[in-house]
Design a protein around this motif. Sequence first.
Motif, PDB file in Angstrom:
ATOM      1  N   ASP A   7      32.583 -24.919 -21.895  1.00  0.00           N
ATOM      2  CA  ASP A   7      33.685 -25.059 -21.944  1.00  0.00           C
ATOM      3  C   ASP A   7      34.401 -25.707 -20.607  1.00  0.00           C
ATOM      4  N   LEU A  33      41.086 -21.369 -18.523  1.00  0.00           N
ATOM      5  CA  LEU A  33      40.573 -20.368 -18.703  1.00  0.00           C
ATOM      6  C   LEU A  33      40.778 -19.220 -18.076  1.00  0.00           C
ATOM      7  N   ALA A  64      31.808 -18.217 -16.422  1.00  0.00           N
ATOM      8  CA  ALA A  64      31.649 -17.996 -17.837  1.00  0.00           C
ATOM      9  C   ALA A  64      31.381 -16.511 -18.193  1.00  0.00           C
ATOM     10  N   CYS A  82      33.180 -16.812 -21.992  1.00  0.00           N
ATOM     11  CA  CYS A  82      33.273 -17.952 -22.617  1.00  0.00           C
ATOM     12  C   CYS A  82      32.140 -18.853 -22.437  1.00  0.00           C
ATOM     13  N   ASP A  83      31.802 -19.955 -22.957  1.00  0.00           N
ATOM     14  CA  ASP A  83      30.628 -20.819 -23.091  1.00  0.00           C
ATOM     15  C   ASP A  83      30.704 -21.611 -21.913  1.00  0.00           C
ATOM     16  N   ASN A  96      42.768 -15.862 -19.433  1.00  0.00           N
ATOM     17  CA  ASN A  96      42.341 -14.344 -19.459  1.00  0.00           C
ATOM     18  C   ASN A  96      43.339 -13.356 -18.358  1.00  0.00           C
TER      19      ASN A  96
END
Length: 84
Positions: free
Chosen positions: A79, A26, A70, A75-76, A30
Amino acid sequence: MRTLEDLSQEDVDELYRRIGRNVKALRELNGLTQLDLSYAMNLKSPGLISQSELYLDKQHFNIKHLYQIAHILECDITDFFKVD
């Protein structure tokens, strides 16, 4: 009902490895480097990020770290726990 005897250290280690892999994926999605993320978390160096992503020497993210990451990555927090 399960007991703690059903949960091995290998299971816990794999959870930390999965979280590290997901944070890395993640973060890279990003466009952030480990240094970028560490600065965004007000850390002085990327050591925590680097070691925790690899679960090196059993270094891992705590819940506060995951909450901050997060938020930064938008994001959650769940994840980070998803299976590859």
